[in-house]
Scaffold this motif. Structure first.
Motif, PDB file in Angstrom:
ATOM      1  N   MET A 563       0.850  -1.181   0.000  1.00  0.00           N
ATOM      2  CA  MET A 563       0.000   0.000   0.000  1.00  0.00           C
ATOM      3  C   MET A 563       0.891   1.237   0.000  1.00  0.00           C
ATOM      4  SD  MET A 563      -3.077   0.936   2.613  1.00  0.00           S
ATOM      5  CE  MET A 563      -4.056   2.413   2.430  1.00  0.00           C
ATOM      6  N   GLY A 564       0.544   2.187  -0.819  1.00  0.00           N
ATOM      7  CA  GLY A 564       1.351   3.400  -0.901  1.00  0.00           C
ATOM      8  C   GLY A 564       0.536   4.494  -1.543  1.00  0.00           C
ATOM      9  N   PRO A 565       1.099   5.681  -1.714  1.00  0.00           N
ATOM     10  CA  PRO A 565       2.421   6.044  -1.201  1.00  0.00           C
ATOM     11  C   PRO A 565       2.378   6.402   0.268  1.00  0.00           C
ATOM     12  CG  PRO A 565       1.462   7.880  -2.353  1.00  0.00           C
ATOM     13  CD  PRO A 565       0.483   6.761  -2.475  1.00  0.00           C
ATOM     14  N   GLU A 566       3.548   6.655   0.826  1.00  0.00           N
ATOM     15  CA  GLU A 566       3.632   6.976   2.251  1.00  0.00           C
ATOM     16  C   GLU A 566       3.255   8.416   2.551  1.00  0.00           C
ATOM     17  OE1 GLU A 566       7.525   5.988   3.456  1.00  0.00           O
ATOM     18  OE2 GLU A 566       7.309   3.839   3.090  1.00  0.00           O
ATOM     19  N   TYR A 567       3.216   9.248   1.518  1.00  0.00           N
ATOM     20  CA  TYR A 567       2.880  10.655   1.754  1.00  0.00           C
ATOM     21  C   TYR A 567       1.380  10.786   2.010  1.00  0.00           C
ATOM     22  CZ  TYR A 567       7.409  11.040  -0.479  1.00  0.00           C
ATOM     23  OH  TYR A 567       8.718  10.881  -0.801  1.00  0.00           O
ATOM     24  N   LYS A 568       1.028  11.454   3.100  1.00  0.00           N
ATOM     25  CA  LYS A 568      -0.371  11.578   3.477  1.00  0.00           C
ATOM     26  C   LYS A 568      -1.135  12.507   2.545  1.00  0.00           C
ATOM     27  CE  LYS A 568      -0.026   8.833   6.941  1.00  0.00           C
ATOM     28  NZ  LYS A 568      -0.665   7.509   6.886  1.00  0.00           N
ATOM     29  N   SER A 569      -0.439  13.366   1.808  1.00  0.00           N
ATOM     30  CA  SER A 569      -1.132  14.268   0.895  1.00  0.00           C
ATOM     31  C   SER A 569      -1.584  13.575  -0.378  1.00  0.00           C
ATOM     32  CB  SER A 569      -0.207  15.437   0.528  1.00  0.00           C
ATOM     33  OG  SER A 569       0.971  14.957  -0.092  1.00  0.00           O
ATOM     34  N   MET A 570      -1.091  12.366  -0.624  1.00  0.00           N
ATOM     35  CA  MET A 570      -1.473  11.616  -1.813  1.00  0.00           C
ATOM     36  C   MET A 570      -2.492  10.553  -1.435  1.00  0.00           C
ATOM     37  SD  MET A 570       0.370  13.005  -4.200  1.00  0.00           S
ATOM     38  CE  MET A 570       0.366  11.797  -5.518  1.00  0.00           C
ATOM     39  N   LYS A 571      -3.245  10.122  -2.434  1.00  0.00           N
ATOM     40  CA  LYS A 571      -4.253   9.097  -2.197  1.00  0.00           C
ATOM     41  C   LYS A 571      -3.613   7.711  -2.188  1.00  0.00           C
ATOM     42  CE  LYS A 571      -8.114  11.742  -4.036  1.00  0.00           C
ATOM     43  NZ  LYS A 571      -9.253  11.760  -4.958  1.00  0.00           N
ATOM     44  N   SER A 572      -4.235   6.811  -1.445  1.00  0.00           N
ATOM     45  CA  SER A 572      -3.692   5.468  -1.291  1.00  0.00           C
ATOM     46  C   SER A 572      -3.886   4.676  -2.569  1.00  0.00           C
ATOM     47  CB  SER A 572      -4.371   4.762  -0.117  1.00  0.00           C
ATOM     48  OG  SER A 572      -4.168   5.489   1.077  1.00  0.00           O
ATOM     49  N   CYS A 573      -2.928   3.771  -2.816  1.00  0.00           N
ATOM     50  CA  CYS A 573      -2.959   2.896  -3.988  1.00  0.00           C
ATOM     51  C   CYS A 573      -2.511   1.503  -3.560  1.00  0.00           C
ATOM     52  CB  CYS A 573      -2.057   3.420  -5.103  1.00  0.00           C
ATOM     53  SG  CYS A 573      -2.403   5.109  -5.639  1.00  0.00           S
ATOM     54  N   ILE A 574      -2.769   0.538  -4.425  1.00  0.00           N
ATOM     55  CA  ILE A 574      -2.319  -0.828  -4.228  1.00  0.00           C
ATOM     56  C   ILE A 574      -1.208  -1.098  -5.229  1.00  0.00           C
ATOM     57  CG2 ILE A 574      -2.943  -3.264  -4.311  1.00  0.00           C
ATOM     58  CD1 ILE A 574      -4.050  -1.826  -1.899  1.00  0.00           C
ATOM     59  N   TYR A 575      -0.022  -1.411  -4.725  1.00  0.00           N
ATOM     60  CA  TYR A 575       1.138  -1.708  -5.556  1.00  0.00           C
ATOM     61  C   TYR A 575       1.277  -3.223  -5.679  1.00  0.00           C
ATOM     62  CZ  TYR A 575       2.694   3.145  -5.352  1.00  0.00           C
ATOM     63  OH  TYR A 575       2.785   4.502  -5.495  1.00  0.00           O
ATOM     64  N   ILE A 576       1.239  -3.724  -6.899  1.00  0.00           N
ATOM     65  CA  ILE A 576       1.327  -5.158  -7.161  1.00  0.00           C
ATOM     66  C   ILE A 576       2.750  -5.471  -7.590  1.00  0.00           C
ATOM     67  CG2 ILE A 576       0.367  -7.072  -8.481  1.00  0.00           C
ATOM     68  CD1 ILE A 576      -2.133  -5.356  -8.872  1.00  0.00           C
ATOM     69  N   GLY A 577       3.371  -6.466  -6.948  1.00  0.00           N
ATOM     70  CA  GLY A 577       4.780  -6.755  -7.141  1.00  0.00           C
ATOM     71  C   GLY A 577       5.071  -7.572  -8.374  1.00  0.00           C
ATOM     72  N   MET A 578       6.245  -8.187  -8.356  1.00  0.00           N
ATOM     73  CA  MET A 578       6.738  -8.942  -9.495  1.00  0.00           C
ATOM     74  C   MET A 578       5.959 -10.243  -9.652  1.00  0.00           C
ATOM     75  SD  MET A 578       9.267  -6.918 -10.355  1.00  0.00           S
ATOM     76  CE  MET A 578      10.333  -7.883 -11.399  1.00  0.00           C
ATOM     77  N   ALA A 579       5.869 -10.706 -10.897  1.00  0.00           N
ATOM     78  CA  ALA A 579       5.170 -11.948 -11.220  1.00  0.00           C
ATOM     79  C   ALA A 579       6.193 -12.984 -11.643  1.00  0.00           C
ATOM     80  CB  ALA A 579       4.149 -11.728 -12.328  1.00  0.00           C
ATOM     81  N   SER A 580       6.233 -14.104 -10.942  1.00  0.00           N
ATOM     82  CA  SER A 580       7.192 -15.154 -11.257  1.00  0.00           C
ATOM     83  C   SER A 580       6.642 -16.195 -12.213  1.00  0.00           C
ATOM     84  CB  SER A 580       7.641 -15.851  -9.958  1.00  0.00           C
ATOM     85  OG  SER A 580       6.524 -16.413  -9.284  1.00  0.00           O
TER      86      SER A 580
END
Length: 797
Positions: A563-580
């Motif tokens: 979950m990101g970004p860490e800045y409170k002024s930005m809206k939350s997003c879901i970051y999906i990692g690498m696919a093996s």
């Protein structure tokens, strides 16, 4: 070491060597700390205390130093790069202590000793690195030697500089030429040390059409020199590279030397490739550096020697100018800077020095030859066969895309022409470099961003191998790790565009373009109250995304979700990692959308529950008040008097019906309890709404993880298995449900449906049997007999 130390006549020198050995052993052995020592560390680690009056012994002081060096291992792990200080390192460290001890000698002995140390070290370095008849200046800061050389060049070209000072420079401005591939901040450092304005610096571009992209453009340099001469400026000094700071490329030093001789410019060379001058075979471009006016060497990293000064070798015949420039000094203590290097060179010997440099070059060649056999890896220094630096980068040409997108673009390419694949590859290369640094810490890799090529991984064993103890096995392990990570990189890069299209085509999801994220992509769920035009903090969105992240991680798939970004002024997003592995992107996107929508509806239901319950309580109070008024009208006023009411109720009891209300949380309304009191059964109420689900329902095989793409033919297998399962259910129902089937097929069950003749006869026989049982109760049999009787009649029919 004890026996040789006993032979030393000077007891102070012997004791110094013994104490240094014991101190280094104690500082390096961090595993012997006990719980009591940890308690001391907490007391004296970070909190300064008063100086003890009685003093402390050497062991306690070294213990304090050890605690300050290693810190609290529970809070912060130690760095993976720990310098391998062997016995040669102890010799170098001994030089600093020995230098302080030598400085206490009388002036005549000190002068003779320091002159011998300085002359021996200078002679050895000039012969090892093929720089004949040179002088040496030892300095702690690597750039300090170049600043002294610039000062010497100014004094040499401006005869009246000692008298007139900056007025001479004002009338004829000096120009210092630096390569565009030089280390950042070098020009600013020189101007600050010399007191020159920044216009005295001239940045020489690298080759743009032919040759390496990191070599100085000689033709353009000559044009710049002619332009400066025409404008009344004085070309003073040129800094060339024998191994650039980034990729280790060497300038055309031979041509640059001819150009400098033509215009009277001082030529200074620096770079890691100067270490190869100690080998038997040296490339012609590096060998030309032996004819330059000065060069800077850094033998400490090359040989793995800690706290060893850098060396600037130069050629000049006027000792008075070198003294004014600060390259030589009459102070004996300044000459003692060479003492650690003097001790280390004698300890290693010529063979040891050559062997260490040769080993580092062999490591580079080994990695370069191995990477040539690996697909999707591009080496950026293939033209530098003798370069001890290897720079590589992962790339892949996606099907249907321009083959030149992942290749190195032209330097004149506009920023808008840089493709999305380039940014994706940069993020993946940054991830690859960080992974390799953790998997093979002895490799000493660094991740860097180049202006033209993008993000790359650099392997420079000349600056790290002797310090980290890198071996050939570490290079083989590095290649194996690169090969193991390539499927993850290629699969992720292929899925990024598909993921983007799926997210853009799904309602409620917004694709977030983050070029620095190395995973499949970034997505954000847009809830009903989301203000799309604002980037302010969104508490409701953060709550939904936090729940979504928890649900996704509970699926135990091979993907990583953050979950990101860490800045409170930005809206939350879901970051999906690498696919093996091959991932079903459509199922992944649909799962994210459905899960987020479900979390939003559930949260909204809980938020509205308080208001619904409050309104229900108010309505219940109103109805109870009406019920009391109705009961008062039915029973009369006399029955409400305590004594009179009880007497009337005894003579004439009131038959009042029990009335009540129940609050249905699902429907959010009040309901009567009459049904409960009459039938003694609580009503089921309103059917709750169904949980939202995706349109696609995927049947996974046993052991298959979420989001895995099904194998070929899995649909046919699932259909066949489902059909056979349905047939088995029908057989079981036919064997066990004959009674129910006969009842279901009776005419009374389906009025208005035409009855076949066989069914009419069967019904008539069943009616006759029922009448016989009613007339003769003794003929009544169990229900199983009725079933057999019915089957017997059906068989006769």
């Amino acid at each position: 070491m004890d026996a040789p130390l006993e032979k030393i006549a000077d007891p102070t020198l012997a004791e110094m060597g013994k104490n240094l050995k014991e101190a280094m052993k104690m500082l390096e052995d961090s595993q012997r700390r006990t719980e009591e020592e940890n308690g001391k560390k907490l007391l004296s680690g970070d909190i300064p205390g008063p100086l003890q009056g009685s003093g402390q012994d050497m062991v306690s002081i070294l213990q304090l130093v050890q605690n300050l060096m290693h810190g609290d291992e529970d809070e912060e792990p130690q760095s993976t790069r720990i310098q391998n200080i062997g016995e040669q390192g102890h010799i170098a460290l001994l030089g600093h202590s020995l230098g302080a001890y030598i400085s206490t000698l009388d002036k005549e002995k000190l002068r003779k000793l320091t002159t011998r140390i300085l002359s021996d070290t200078t002679l050895w370095l000039c012969r090892i690195f093929r720089y004949e008849n040179g002088c040496a200046y030892f300095h702690e800061e690597e750039r300090e030697g170049l600043a002294k050389i610039c000062r010497l060049a100014i004094h040499s070209r401006y005869e009246d500089f000692v008298v007139d000072g900056f007025n001479v420079l004002y009338n004829k401005t000096p120009v210092i030429y630096l390569s565009a591939a030089a280390r950042p901040g070098l020009g600013q450092y020189l101007c600050n040390q010399l007191g020159l304005p920044f216009p005295c610096l001239c940045r020489v571009p690298c080759n743009t059409m032919f040759g390496s992209q990191h070599q100085m453009d000689v033709a353009f340099l000559e044009k710049l020199i002619k332009d400066d001469i025409e404008r009344g400026r004085l070309p003073l000094l040129l800094v060339a590279n024998a191994g650039t700071a980034a990729v280790g490329h060497t300038d055309k030093i031979g041509r640059l030397k001819e150009l400098c001789e033509q215009y009277g410019i001082w030529l200074h060379v620096k770079g890691v490739n100067l270490a190869t001058l100690a080998l038997g075979y040296v490339s012609s471009s590096v060998l030309a550096a032996t004819k330059c006016d000065s060069m800077t060497l850094t033998p400490g990293p090359w040989l793995g020697l800690p706290a060893v000064p850098a060396v600037t070798l130069y050629k000049h015949d006027d000792p008075a100018l070198t003294l004014v420039a600060g390259l030589t000094s009459n102070k004996p203590t300044d000459k003692l800077r060479a003492l650690p290097l003097w001790l280390s060179l004698q300890y290693l010997g010529l063979d040891g020095i050559v062997e260490r440099i040769k080993h580092a070059c062999q490591l580079s060649q080994r990695l370069q030859e191995s990477l040539k056999k690996v697909n999707h890896v591009k080496i950026l220094v293939e033209d530098e066969l003798s370069s001890p630096v290897v720079v590589f980068r992962f790339f892949q040409e996606l099907p249907g895309s321009d083959p030149g997108l992942n290749a190195i673009p032209a330097p004149n390419t506009a920023p808008s022409a840089v493709s999305q694949e380039r940014h994706s590859c940069d993020a993946l290369n940054r991830w690859l470099g960080e992974q390799l640094k953790q998997l093979v810490p002895a490799s000493g890799l660094t991740v860097m961003d180049l202006e033209v090529e993008g993000t790359c991984v650099r392997f420079s064993p000349l600056t790290t191998a002797a310090v980290l103890g890198t071996r050939g096995e570490d290079v083989d392990q590095l290649v194996a790790c690169i090969q193991s990570q390539l499927p993850v990189l290629t699969c992720t890069l292929q899925l990024r565009e598909e993921f983007k299209q799926e997210v853009m085509g799904t309602a409620g999801l917004l694709y977030v373009d983050d070029p620095n994220w190395p995973g499949i992509g970034v997505v954000r769920y847009e809830h009903a109250n989301d203000d799309k035009s604002s980037l302010k903090s969104d508490p409701e969105g953060e709550k939904i995304h936090a729940g979504l992240l928890k649900k996704l991680n509970e699926l135990e798939s091979d993907l990583t979700f953050k979950m990101g970004p860490e800045y409170k002024s930005m809206k939350s997003c879901i970051y999906i990692g690498m696919a093996s592995d091959d991932i079903d992107v459509s199922e992944l996107v649909e799962t994210i959308a459905v899960t987020a929508r479900e979390i939003e509806e559930n949260s909204r239901l809980l938020e509205n529950m308080t208001e619904v319950v409050r309104k229900g309580i108010q309505e219940a109070q109103v109805q109870l008040q009406k019920a009391n008024e109705e009961r008062l009208l039915e029973e009369g006023v006399l029955r409400q008097i305590p004594v009179v009411g009880s007497v009337l109720n005894w003579f004439s009891p009131v038959q009042a019906s029990q009335k009540g209300r129940t609050f249905n949380l699902t429907a959010g309304s009040l309901e009567s309890t009459e049904h409960t009191y009459v039938y003694k059964v609580q009503g089921s109420g309103v059917t709750p709404p169904q949980t939202p689900s995706g349109a696609r329902t995927k049947q996974r095989l046993p052991g298959q993880k979420p989001f895995k793409r099904s194998l070929r033919g899995s649909d046919a297998v699932s259909e066949t298995s489902s059909v056979s399962h349905i047939e088995d259910l029908e057989k079981i129902e036919h064997l066990s449900g004959g009674q129910d089937a006969s009842e279901a097929n009776s005419p009374e069950r389906h009025p208005g449906v035409p009855t076949p003749p066989e069914a009419e006869q069967t019904g008539a026989l069943q009616d006759r049997a029922q009448r016989l049982e009613d007339d003769c109760p003794q003929m009544r049999k169990p229900r199983s007999t009725d079933l057999r009787f019915t089957q017997h009649v059906n068989s006769h029919l």
